[in-house]
Design a protein around this motif. Structure first.
Motif, short mmCIF file in Angstrom:
data_model
loop_
_atom_site.label_atom_id
_atom_site.label_comp_id
_atom_site.label_asym_id
_atom_site.label_seq_id
_atom_site.Cartn_x
_atom_site.Cartn_y
_atom_site.Cartn_z
N UNK A 20 0.76 -1.54 -0.21
CA UNK A 20 -0.25 -0.29 0.03
C UNK A 20 0.66 1.50 0.35
N UNK A 21 2.45 1.02 -0.74
CA UNK A 21 3.39 2.56 -0.21
C UNK A 21 4.01 2.75 -1.47
N UNK A 22 2.58 2.30 -2.34
CA UNK A 22 2.81 2.79 -4.32
C UNK A 22 3.16 4.54 -3.83
N UNK A 23 2.34 5.35 -3.47
CA UNK A 23 2.46 6.95 -3.96
C UNK A 23 3.53 7.15 -3.17
N UNK A 24 3.94 6.97 -1.77
CA UNK A 24 4.81 7.10 -1.37
C UNK A 24 5.97 7.11 -2.19
N UNK A 25 6.23 5.86 -2.76
CA UNK A 25 7.41 4.93 -2.97
C UNK A 25 7.48 5.85 -4.23
N UNK A 26 6.52 6.37 -5.62
CA UNK A 26 6.00 6.46 -6.93
C UNK A 26 7.08 8.35 -6.34
N UNK A 27 6.31 9.13 -5.05
CA UNK A 27 6.77 10.16 -5.25
C UNK A 27 8.35 10.32 -4.62
N UNK A 56 -8.15 -2.84 7.37
CA UNK A 56 -7.59 -2.42 5.86
C UNK A 56 -7.61 -1.19 5.83
N UNK A 57 -6.44 -1.83 4.92
CA UNK A 57 -5.86 -0.53 4.34
C UNK A 57 -6.37 -0.49 3.18
N UNK A 58 -6.48 1.60 3.34
CA UNK A 58 -7.65 1.63 2.63
C UNK A 58 -7.11 3.23 1.24
N UNK A 59 -5.29 2.62 1.32
CA UNK A 59 -4.31 3.60 0.93
C UNK A 59 -4.63 5.15 1.21
N UNK A 60 -3.25 6.10 0.27
CA UNK A 60 -3.72 6.79 1.06
C UNK A 60 -4.22 8.54 0.25
N UNK A 175 -4.23 -10.87 7.31
CA UNK A 175 -3.24 -11.81 7.89
C UNK A 175 -1.97 -11.77 6.94
N UNK A 176 -2.27 -11.42 6.04
CA UNK A 176 -0.66 -11.45 5.27
C UNK A 176 -0.29 -10.52 4.88
N UNK A 177 -1.14 -9.00 5.13
CA UNK A 177 -0.79 -7.52 4.74
C UNK A 177 -0.54 -7.76 3.49
N UNK A 178 -1.13 -8.28 2.94
CA UNK A 178 -1.06 -7.90 1.27
C UNK A 178 -2.64 -8.03 -0.24
N UNK A 179 -2.09 -7.85 -0.60
CA UNK A 179 -3.55 -7.43 -1.59
C UNK A 179 -3.57 -8.61 -2.33
N UNK A 180 -4.59 -9.58 -1.85
CA UNK A 180 -4.32 -10.89 -2.88
C UNK A 180 -5.83 -11.07 -3.99
N UNK A 181 -6.06 -11.85 -5.09
CA UNK A 181 -6.24 -11.13 -6.11
C UNK A 181 -7.63 -12.48 -5.80
N UNK A 182 -8.95 -11.80 -6.07
CA UNK A 182 -10.31 -11.88 -5.99
C UNK A 182 -11.34 -11.57 -6.96
N UNK A 187 -11.53 -5.74 -5.51
CA UNK A 187 -11.79 -3.89 -6.54
C UNK A 187 -10.57 -3.50 -7.16
N UNK A 188 -11.18 -2.76 -7.97
CA UNK A 188 -9.97 -2.29 -8.64
C UNK A 188 -9.58 -1.35 -8.53
N UNK A 189 -7.88 -1.66 -8.10
CA UNK A 189 -6.83 -0.49 -7.20
C UNK A 189 -6.26 -0.05 -8.03
N UNK A 190 -5.94 1.41 -6.98
CA UNK A 190 -5.11 2.58 -7.87
C UNK A 190 -4.09 2.02 -7.68
N UNK A 191 -2.85 2.44 -8.42
CA UNK A 191 -1.35 2.54 -8.27
C UNK A 191 -1.27 3.83 -8.75
#
Length: 224
Positions: A20-27, A56-60, A175-182, A187-191
């Motif tokens: 869930x740190x894609x925005x901070x990392x891309x920045x 649940x992590x809902x993002x930045x 449980x695993x602190x990751x997004x899994x395919x379902x 839901x469709x994710x922002x990246x």
């Protein structure tokens, strides 16, 4: 013909993100082009990842992230293509008027929608952004626009990862602190990625979390 437009390529160091740190990392990737001392930890300290009442992590908040650039002295402009939060008819308004409209719209967000969970966070972020001197434009999205913006330097680009990677929707697992395919409950994710170049009809992105088997630096067809 866009394929004959001037080639561009910036030397951007790739950084692998945590969940869930894609925005901070891309920045961080983007700012490191100007200031190599910047770290993801510094960005996270000022721009947190929000977690809902279930853990649940809902993002930045994109506005808070954009305001981070402004707070570090960068002249910051956000090009809006999000028609869920914003309205395209606001394109002629001042930044302060856009904020006023976001606030007015808040009371009309359906209570059971996913947007309702974090709409106030988004609005608060954009308020801070405008207070720090940030501005908006509402242009039509095109390869030419992205190329022209890249002439001034690398870009932070928010994308839909489900579409970018042609992949399944995903669901966050505490449980695993990751997004899994379902594809049913997900839901469709922002990246977020850093756009770093253009050549022969393709854009170079630096992806903090590329699909398995792909490099962090990769060239994407401009139509995609």
């Amino acid at each position: 013909d866009n394929k004959h437009v001037q080639p561009i390529e910036y030397d951007i160091k790739a950084i692998k993100q945590n969940t869930s740190e894609c925005m901070q990392t891309a920045a961080t990737q983007l700012i490191s082009y100007y200031d190599p001392s910047i770290t993801v930890h510094e960005v996270l300290a000022e721009v947190p990842i929000y977690i809902d009442e279930n853990g649940d992590k809902i993002g930045t908040s994109p506005g808070h992230l954009a305001s981070f650039f402004a707070s570090r002295g960068y002249k910051t402009k956000t090009h809006i293509f999000d028609v869920e939060l914003f309205d395209i008819s606001w394109s002629g308004l001042s930044a302060n008027e856009v904020i006023e409209n976001l606030v007015k719209r808040q009371e009309h967000i359906p209570a059971n929608s996913w947007l309702a969970k974090y709409h106030h966070i988004l609005v608060d972020g954009w308020k801070v952004y405008v207070q720090k001197g940030g501005t908006f434009t509402f242009p039509a999205l095109s390869s030419k626009l992205l190329h022209d913006l890249l002439l001034d330097g690398p870009l932070l680009v928010m994308v839909n990862s489900t579409y970018l990677n042609r992949s399944s929707k995903e669901l966050y697992s505490i449980e695993i602190d990751k997004f899994v395919k379902d594809s049913f409950k997900g839901r469709s994710l922002t990246h977020a990625v850093t756009a770093a170049g253009y050549k022969d009809g393709k854009f170079l992105i630096v992806d903090p979390d590329p699909p398995e088997g792909l490099e962090q630096h990769r060239w994407i067809e401009s139509d995609h």
